[in-house]
Design an enzyme around this catalytic site. Structure first.
Site, PDB file in Angstrom:
ATOM      1  N   PRO A  10      34.707  47.910  37.157  1.00  0.00           N
ATOM      2  CA  PRO A  10      35.064  49.216  37.680  1.00  0.00           C
ATOM      3  C   PRO A  10      35.980  49.271  39.081  1.00  0.00           C
ATOM      4  O   PRO A  10      35.729  48.327  40.301  1.00  0.00           O
ATOM      5  CB  PRO A  10      33.614  49.935  37.897  1.00  0.00           C
ATOM      6  N   ASN A  11      36.833  50.131  39.005  1.00  0.00           N
ATOM      7  CA  ASN A  11      37.780  50.493  40.442  1.00  0.00           C
ATOM      8  C   ASN A  11      38.722  49.344  40.608  1.00  0.00           C
ATOM      9  O   ASN A  11      39.720  49.465  41.609  1.00  0.00           O
ATOM     10  CB  ASN A  11      36.870  50.532  41.563  1.00  0.00           C
ATOM     11  N   ARG A  18      43.738  50.344  46.884  1.00  0.00           N
ATOM     12  CA  ARG A  18      42.343  50.546  47.318  1.00  0.00           C
ATOM     13  C   ARG A  18      42.033  49.490  48.308  1.00  0.00           C
ATOM     14  O   ARG A  18      42.062  48.126  48.220  1.00  0.00           O
ATOM     15  CB  ARG A  18      41.519  50.041  45.941  1.00  0.00           C
ATOM     16  N   TYR A  23      40.858  44.083  49.982  1.00  0.00           N
ATOM     17  CA  TYR A  23      41.159  43.340  48.820  1.00  0.00           C
ATOM     18  C   TYR A  23      42.608  43.000  48.400  1.00  0.00           C
ATOM     19  O   TYR A  23      43.036  42.232  47.518  1.00  0.00           O
ATOM     20  CB  TYR A  23      40.984  44.452  47.361  1.00  0.00           C
ATOM     21  N   ASN A  74      35.834  39.618  37.000  1.00  0.00           N
ATOM     22  CA  ASN A  74      35.316  40.366  38.271  1.00  0.00           C
ATOM     23  C   ASN A  74      34.655  41.737  37.620  1.00  0.00           C
ATOM     24  O   ASN A  74      35.385  42.621  37.310  1.00  0.00           O
ATOM     25  CB  ASN A  74      36.533  40.554  38.975  1.00  0.00           C
ATOM     26  N   ALA A  77      31.459  46.370  41.139  1.00  0.00           N
ATOM     27  CA  ALA A  77      29.968  46.753  41.858  1.00  0.00           C
ATOM     28  C   ALA A  77      29.075  46.578  40.605  1.00  0.00           C
ATOM     29  O   ALA A  77      27.818  46.499  41.023  1.00  0.00           O
ATOM     30  CB  ALA A  77      30.076  48.148  42.119  1.00  0.00           C
ATOM     31  N   GLU A  98      32.459  34.162  37.465  1.00  0.00           N
ATOM     32  CA  GLU A  98      32.448  35.420  38.214  1.00  0.00           C
ATOM     33  C   GLU A  98      33.335  35.111  39.370  1.00  0.00           C
ATOM     34  O   GLU A  98      33.368  34.336  40.082  1.00  0.00           O
ATOM     35  CB  GLU A  98      31.176  35.640  38.567  1.00  0.00           C
ATOM     36  N   HIS A 100      35.032  37.032  42.580  1.00  0.00           N
ATOM     37  CA  HIS A 100      35.553  38.331  43.700  1.00  0.00           C
ATOM     38  C   HIS A 100      36.384  38.038  44.513  1.00  0.00           C
ATOM     39  O   HIS A 100      36.761  36.814  45.090  1.00  0.00           O
ATOM     40  CB  HIS A 100      34.146  38.620  44.462  1.00  0.00           C
ATOM     41  N   ARG A 107      30.027  40.698  53.654  1.00  0.00           N
ATOM     42  CA  ARG A 107      30.033  42.364  53.745  1.00  0.00           C
ATOM     43  C   ARG A 107      28.518  42.979  53.753  1.00  0.00           C
ATOM     44  O   ARG A 107      27.661  42.117  54.126  1.00  0.00           O
ATOM     45  CB  ARG A 107      30.921  42.731  52.200  1.00  0.00           C
TER      46      ARG A 107
HETATM   47  C1  DQA Z   1      34.321  42.941  44.161  1.00  0.00           C
HETATM   48  C2  DQA Z   1      33.213  42.867  45.165  1.00  0.00           C
HETATM   49  C3  DQA Z   1      32.435  43.951  44.765  1.00  0.00           C
HETATM   50  O1  DQA Z   1      31.295  44.033  45.772  1.00  0.00           O
HETATM   51  C4  DQA Z   1      32.922  45.500  44.690  1.00  0.00           C
HETATM   52  O2  DQA Z   1      32.007  46.309  44.162  1.00  0.00           O
HETATM   53  C5  DQA Z   1      34.127  45.502  43.984  1.00  0.00           C
HETATM   54  C6  DQA Z   1      34.943  44.199  44.194  1.00  0.00           C
HETATM   55  C7  DQA Z   1      35.690  41.897  44.554  1.00  0.00           C
HETATM   56  O3  DQA Z   1      36.456  41.671  43.988  1.00  0.00           O
HETATM   57  O4  DQA Z   1      35.667  41.644  46.011  1.00  0.00           O
HETATM   58  O5  DQA Z   1      34.540  46.414  43.158  1.00  0.00           O
HETATM   59  O6  DQA Z   1      34.014  42.476  43.152  1.00  0.00           O
END
Ligand code: DQA
Length: 144
Positions: A10-11, A18, A23, A74, A77, A98, A100, A107
């Protein structure tokens, strides 16, 4: 044909706009292109999906069995909340790394826990978009 699955949750479709201070300024499209080009030089095909929906991500993980040498994931959240994604990863034999973009450990405390990391091969955090390429390198080295 050797394949990798590149999965973004998501996102992450909003990358580029964003929170660029967190990021970076690269769009998801440019990251996907970068990993795809990189993997191609090693004769790998990258298939990529992005979804804002937990169930869709679960479907994609279930369908990955037998199709890919590895999954670069990735989970956004959902990393911090999703037992269902964890169970999906546990249900397949394809290894998952995984990734990020941000250093989640620097954070908010709710980002310090990953529901998924214990069932993943490994975790790459805080190295920006290069993290995806590093994950691809791990799978390609292993299958060389
Ligand atoms: C993320 C880190 C997560 O905590 C966050 O919710 C994201 C992006 C990252 O790539 O740093 O959506 O996965």
């Amino acid at each position: 044909m050797k394949r990798l699955l590149l999965l973004n949750g998501p996102n992450l479709n909003l990358l580029g706009n964003r929170e660029p201070q967190v990021y970076g300024s690269a769009t998801l499209e440019s990251i996907v292109q970068d990993v795809t080009n990189f993997a191609k030089t090693f004769d790998y095909v990258v298939e990529d999906y992005q979804s804002n929906h937990e169930g869709e991500l679960i479907d994609l993980i279930q369908q990955a069995e037998g199709k890919y040498r590895g999954i670069i994931f990735n989970p956004g959240a959902y990393t911090h909340t999703s037992i269902a994604l964890r169970d999906a990863i546990s249900s397949i034999s394809v290894p998952v790394i995984e990734v990020h973009l941000s250093n989640v450990h620097r954070r908010e405390s709710f980002r310090h826990t990953s529901m998924l990391a214990p069932v993943c091969k490994g975790q790459i955090v805080g190295l920006g978009s290069i993290g995806y390429r590093l994950a691809a390198t791990v799978f390609m080295e292993e299958n060389a």
